[in-house]
Scaffold this active site. Structure first.
Site, short mmCIF file in Angstrom:
data_model
loop_
_atom_site.label_atom_id
_atom_site.label_comp_id
_atom_site.label_asym_id
_atom_site.label_seq_id
_atom_site.Cartn_x
_atom_site.Cartn_y
_atom_site.Cartn_z
N ARG A 142 -66.21 -64.48 14.88
CA ARG A 142 -64.94 -63.95 15.39
C ARG A 142 -63.73 -64.38 14.56
NH1 ARG A 142 -65.87 -65.10 21.81
NH2 ARG A 142 -66.45 -62.97 22.36
N GLU A 186 -44.78 -70.74 15.95
CA GLU A 186 -44.13 -70.03 17.07
C GLU A 186 -42.84 -69.34 16.64
OE1 GLU A 186 -42.68 -72.47 20.30
OE2 GLU A 186 -42.14 -74.10 18.96
N SER A 208 -39.81 -86.27 17.19
CA SER A 208 -40.01 -84.83 17.30
C SER A 208 -41.34 -84.45 16.67
CB SER A 208 -38.88 -84.09 16.57
OG SER A 208 -39.23 -82.74 16.36
N ASP A 247 -42.01 -81.64 15.59
CA ASP A 247 -41.81 -80.51 14.68
C ASP A 247 -41.62 -80.91 13.21
OD1 ASP A 247 -41.83 -79.09 17.03
OD2 ASP A 247 -39.66 -78.86 17.14
N ARG A 290 -48.19 -81.86 22.15
CA ARG A 290 -47.29 -83.00 22.36
C ARG A 290 -47.97 -84.10 23.16
NH1 ARG A 290 -41.78 -80.16 23.88
NH2 ARG A 290 -42.04 -81.29 25.82
#
Ligand code: F6P
Length: 366
Positions: free
Chosen positions: A187, A251, A150, A152, A287
């Site tokens: 920016r 996210e 994973s 994450d 990913r």
């Protein structure tokens, strides 16, 4: 000869190919016959060419391959008993009674449920004449071993999951690219990164890229004051001479009232400050690509350990998950790891953010 199948399931991650290669080759080295289960649980349900032997040479070159070459899928059929009956039948017919699954917590939980249901599945298969009494007698116990693939880094009881450092590397490269153009134009950039409910990628990217500000789910800012705080921090950095502003948003970022903190909202706060601001959502590039050295090493050492664990498993021991703690490859109880992972999500739901952060901290040993 023991027959072991290996599968990748759920979202792919860099290092999965290295994991499959290690499992296949370690299995052959230890005298087993190895099978590849293609397209996640679909390979079990459909059998045929999707559940076939893999030899030493079949995984040649896989260390440096990205994604997963045996495929992955979210298999709806396997969620139904009929699908799991097919899966058990396909395994028994091939003499496979051990399965090594590389995936996230959902995929690993599915595997453990399959194991606990195995006796009743086999009883039904025998009753309906799909397997013989001899086959039933021979394959009474299903061995499951979990490996965590994973990006994450969202599993408890292991410091790292396979893919997390590759994904972090990809994010850093992208933020470095963004930073050059940001500085040219003076920016601000809001960079949204993956991680589902886990802020590890965002937090580590913030550290590695020297971001001005980071939003993660485990430490949600005050709903009423985060905009002003963000503005104060970014203004201070600008006043010190910084020509760019970089804000990383996970996210799954939320505020302390559990509202999502979106990249657009963060952008608005920066625009209010007078900064020319753009949002970049990195998406699946995170990913993609090949695994960094750490993930290749992790996948290889864990793959070998997974095969050993499969060979040493007994019907009385809980399914193991292969982790890494303080640089040592370890076996931990799979369902305990899943339980502790869920506890973090629960703590966040209960707005107990301190507990969530502590639980995650303890789980990752960071
Ligand atoms: O779990 C890995 C992950 O990449 C998360 O970071 C992300 O939320 C999710 O998968 C995206 O899933 P999908 O590829 O199905 O859109």
């Amino acid at each position: 000869k023991k027959r072991i199948a290996v599968m990748t399931s759920g979202g792919d991650s860099q290092g999965m190919c290295a994991a499959v290669r290690a499992v296949i080759r370690a299995g052959i080295y230890f005298g087993c016959e190895m099978y590849g289960c293609f397209e996640g649980y679909t390979g079990l349900v459909e059998g045929g060419e999707k559940l076939r032997p893999l030899e030493w040479a079949d995984v040649r070159g896989w260390l440096s391959e990205g994604g997963t070459l045996i495929g992955t899928a979210r298999c709806l059929e396997f969620r139904e008993r009929a699908g799991r009956l097919n899966g058990a039948e396909n395994m028994v017919k091939r003499g496979i009674d051990a399965l090594i699954v590389c995936g996230g917590d959902g995929s690993l939980t599915g595997a453990d449920i399959f194991r606990s249901e195995w006796p009743s599945l086999l009883a039904e298969l025998e009753k309906t004449g799909r397997i013989t009494a001899t086959e039933h007698g021979k394959y009474q116990h299903l061995t499951i071993v979990g490996m965590v693939g994973s990006i994450d880094n969202d599993m408890a009881l292991t410091d790292n999951t396979i893919g997390a450092y590759s994904s972090l590397e990809r994010i850093c490269e992208m933020v470095d690219y963004i930073d050059t153009t940001a500085a040219s134009h003076s920016r601000a950039f809001v960079v949204e990164v993956m991680g589902r409910h886990c802020g590890w990628l965002a937090l580590m990217a913030g550290i590695c890229c020297g971001a001005d500000y980071v939003f993660v789910p485990e430490q949600p800012p005050c709903a009423k004051t985060w905009r002003a705080d963000l503005q104060a921090v970014c203004s201070k950095h600008r006043a010190a001479g910084r020509r760019k502003t970089t804000v990383i948003v996970a996210e799954g970022a939320i505020d302390d009232e559990l509202n999502a903190v979106t990249s657009e909202e963060v952008k608005q706060a920066l625009v209010e400050l007078g900064l020319d601001t753009r949002v970049t959502t990195l998406g699946h590039v995170q990913r993609g690509g090949t695994a960094v050295a750490f993930d290749r090493m992790l996948a290889t050492m864990q793959g070998v350990e997974a095969v050993k664990a499969a060979l040493e498993s007994t019907p009385d021991t809980p399914s193991p998950m292969i982790g890494i703690e303080a640089n040592q490859i370890v076996r931990v109880p799979l369902m305990e790891a899943v339980k502790q992972t869920k506890a973090v999500a629960k703590a966040i739901d209960a707005k107990d953010f301190d507990a969530a952060f502590k639980l995650r901290d303890a789980a990752f040993q960071e």
